[in-house]
Scaffold this motif. Structure first.
Motif, PDB file in Angstrom:
ATOM      1  N   GLN A  31       0.927  -0.991   0.312  1.00 34.55           N
ATOM      2  CA  GLN A  31       0.181   0.237   0.226  1.00 34.55           C
ATOM      3  C   GLN A  31       0.744   0.588  -0.231  1.00 34.55           C
ATOM      4  O   GLN A  31       0.529   2.504  -0.642  1.00 34.55           O
ATOM      5  CB  GLN A  31      -0.670   0.128   1.506  1.00 34.55           C
ATOM      6  N   SER A  32       2.161   1.533   0.891  1.00 31.80           N
ATOM      7  CA  SER A  32       2.983   2.695   1.329  1.00 31.80           C
ATOM      8  C   SER A  32       4.297   2.103   0.961  1.00 31.80           C
ATOM      9  O   SER A  32       4.524   0.682   0.993  1.00 31.80           O
ATOM     10  CB  SER A  32       2.438   2.354   1.889  1.00 31.80           C
ATOM     11  N   LYS A  91       5.331  -0.732   2.501  1.00 28.27           N
ATOM     12  CA  LYS A  91       3.775  -1.474   3.683  1.00 28.27           C
ATOM     13  C   LYS A  91       3.162  -2.587   3.037  1.00 28.27           C
ATOM     14  O   LYS A  91       2.426  -2.007   2.252  1.00 28.27           O
ATOM     15  CB  LYS A  91       2.986  -0.060   4.303  1.00 28.27           C
ATOM     16  N   THR A  97      -3.293  -7.872   8.335  1.00 22.41           N
ATOM     17  CA  THR A  97      -2.643  -7.385   9.352  1.00 22.41           C
ATOM     18  C   THR A  97      -1.512  -6.934   8.356  1.00 22.41           C
ATOM     19  O   THR A  97      -1.903  -7.241   7.065  1.00 22.41           O
ATOM     20  CB  THR A  97      -2.269  -7.848  10.537  1.00 22.41           C
ATOM     21  N   TYR A  98      -0.893  -5.540   8.877  1.00 12.85           N
ATOM     22  CA  TYR A  98      -0.025  -5.301   7.847  1.00 12.85           C
ATOM     23  C   TYR A  98       1.304  -5.032   8.709  1.00 12.85           C
ATOM     24  O   TYR A  98       1.904  -5.062   9.866  1.00 12.85           O
ATOM     25  CB  TYR A  98       0.149  -3.366   7.799  1.00 12.85           C
ATOM     26  N   LYS A  99       2.697  -5.110   7.789  1.00 11.72           N
ATOM     27  CA  LYS A  99       3.323  -4.965   7.767  1.00 11.72           C
ATOM     28  C   LYS A  99       4.510  -3.990   7.631  1.00 11.72           C
ATOM     29  O   LYS A  99       4.067  -3.782   5.984  1.00 11.72           O
ATOM     30  CB  LYS A  99       4.557  -6.159   7.988  1.00 11.72           C
ATOM     31  N   TYR A 100       5.369  -3.762   7.813  1.00 17.26           N
ATOM     32  CA  TYR A 100       6.277  -2.744   7.183  1.00 17.26           C
ATOM     33  C   TYR A 100       7.563  -3.690   6.789  1.00 17.26           C
ATOM     34  O   TYR A 100       8.258  -4.026   8.073  1.00 17.26           O
ATOM     35  CB  TYR A 100       7.287  -1.450   8.421  1.00 17.26           C
ATOM     36  N   PHE A 102      11.315  -3.893   5.173  1.00 18.82           N
ATOM     37  CA  PHE A 102      12.305  -2.944   4.838  1.00 18.82           C
ATOM     38  C   PHE A 102      13.319  -3.969   4.206  1.00 18.82           C
ATOM     39  O   PHE A 102      13.782  -5.088   3.814  1.00 18.82           O
ATOM     40  CB  PHE A 102      13.187  -2.472   5.897  1.00 18.82           C
TER      41      PHE A 102
ATOM     42  N   TYR B  35      12.175  -3.440  15.340  1.00 19.51           N
ATOM     43  CA  TYR B  35      12.469  -4.372  14.507  1.00 19.51           C
ATOM     44  C   TYR B  35      13.823  -4.637  15.086  1.00 19.51           C
ATOM     45  O   TYR B  35      14.382  -4.413  16.707  1.00 19.51           O
ATOM     46  CB  TYR B  35      13.319  -3.470  13.769  1.00 19.51           C
ATOM     47  N   LEU B  43      16.820  -4.656   7.838  1.00 19.48           N
ATOM     48  CA  LEU B  43      15.550  -4.638   9.469  1.00 19.48           C
ATOM     49  C   LEU B  43      14.382  -5.616   9.207  1.00 19.48           C
ATOM     50  O   LEU B  43      13.572  -5.527   8.097  1.00 19.48           O
ATOM     51  CB  LEU B  43      14.859  -3.044   9.527  1.00 19.48           C
ATOM     52  N   PHE B  45      11.547  -6.539  10.976  1.00  8.45           N
ATOM     53  CA  PHE B  45       9.812  -6.656  11.702  1.00  8.45           C
ATOM     54  C   PHE B  45       9.799  -7.743  12.876  1.00  8.45           C
ATOM     55  O   PHE B  45       9.255  -8.501  12.541  1.00  8.45           O
ATOM     56  CB  PHE B  45       8.797  -6.847  10.696  1.00  8.45           C
ATOM     57  N   TRP B  98      -1.113   4.547  13.256  1.00  9.47           N
ATOM     58  CA  TRP B  98      -1.104   3.055  12.370  1.00  9.47           C
ATOM     59  C   TRP B  98      -2.044   3.656  10.962  1.00  9.47           C
ATOM     60  O   TRP B  98      -3.064   2.974  10.888  1.00  9.47           O
ATOM     61  CB  TRP B  98      -1.567   2.155  13.060  1.00  9.47           C
ATOM     62  N   VAL B 100      -1.620   4.811   6.808  1.00 12.86           N
ATOM     63  CA  VAL B 100      -0.665   4.337   5.592  1.00 12.86           C
ATOM     64  C   VAL B 100       0.536   4.770   5.001  1.00 12.86           C
ATOM     65  O   VAL B 100       1.079   4.069   5.335  1.00 12.86           O
ATOM     66  CB  VAL B 100      -1.520   4.448   4.183  1.00 12.86           C
ATOM     67  N   ARG B 101       0.558   6.258   5.636  1.00 12.69           N
ATOM     68  CA  ARG B 101       2.119   7.253   5.335  1.00 12.69           C
ATOM     69  C   ARG B 101       1.885   7.942   6.428  1.00 12.69           C
ATOM     70  O   ARG B 101       2.436   8.975   6.220  1.00 12.69           O
ATOM     71  CB  ARG B 101       1.266   8.236   4.152  1.00 12.69           C
TER      72      ARG B 101
END
Lengths: 112, 115
Positions: A31-32, A91, A97-100, A102, B35, B43, B45, B98, B100-101
């Motif tokens: 999404q982002s 993201k 659910t969501y995760k970032y 890297f 992280y 990194l 998560f 929390w 999106v951006r």
């Protein structure tokens, strides 16, 4: 295949050069998108978010290509202070659910 | 205003001991993230909190890892029976919401070394 992939580099460029990094992601539902900068032994810091229309912040330009699932970062007129590792961040939605996620980062060294 | 703070900044422990890492997010930030960054790696998560709730704990590497957040503020990451492969920098980040951006702001990290 990693969810977010980057060329680790290092990219060694002279001062004043233009350099570009790409980052690919595997989850089409992502999404982002962001670019972070991480200096040696320091925490990551946000460089810029990446928008679908592309965005520019001074010497930095970020682009998103959803069809090909990659984002890019262009740095113009490189400065010595740009030397750092550039982290691509996505993201993504996963399992409700969501995760970032890297990337492992691309190392840039700007040479005098 | 103050940024994200973490303590301790460095921790050396013996294999098999428990460690507790602390994160103080930016005041008013409802989302908090943990992280792990191993040497030369990206990194990883681990977990995030929306308020005091952690919707998804699947990123924690093993059941030796746990995290909690109370009062919508401070969070602790606990590693029980530490192993040498737990050695890494543990980074905490927070964001206003929390969304999106939302921008994440990182703390300086806790460098953990398990002997």
């Amino acid at each position: 295949r990693k969810e977010v992939e980057q060329d680790p580099g290092p990219f060694n460029v002279p001062e004043g050069a233009t350099v570009a990094f790409n980052c690919t992601y595997s989850n089409s539902a992502s999404q982002s998108f962001f670019w972070y900068r991480q200096d040696c032994r320091k925490e990551p810091k946000l460089l810029m978010s990446v928008y679908s229309s592309g965005n520019e912040d001074g010497r930095f330009t970020a682009q998103l290509n959803r069809a090909s699932q990659y984002i890019s970062l262009l740095i113009r007129d490189s400065k010595l202070s740009d030397s750092a590792t550039y982290l691509c961040v996505v993201k993504s939605a996963t399992s409700g659910t969501y995760k970032y996620i890297f990337g492992t980062g691309t190392r840039l060294k700007v040479l005098a | 205003g103050a940024g994200v703070s973490q303590s301790p900044s460095n921790k050396v422990t013996e294999k098999g001991k428990d460690v507790e890492l602390r994160c103080d997010p930016i005041s008013g930030h409802t989302a908090l993230y943990w992280y792990r960054q191993s040497l030369g790696q990206g990194l990883e998560f681990l977990i995030y909190f929306q308020g005091n709730s952690a919707p998804d704990k699947s990123g924690l590497p093993s059941d030796r890892f746990s995290a909690e957040r109370t009062g919508g503020s401070v969070s602790t990451l606990t590693i029980q029976r530490t192993q040498q492969e737990d050695s890494a920098v543990y980074l905490c980040a927070s964001s206003l919401r929390w969304e999106v951006r939302e921008t994440q702001y990182f703390g300086p990290g806790t460098r953990l070394l398990v002997l």
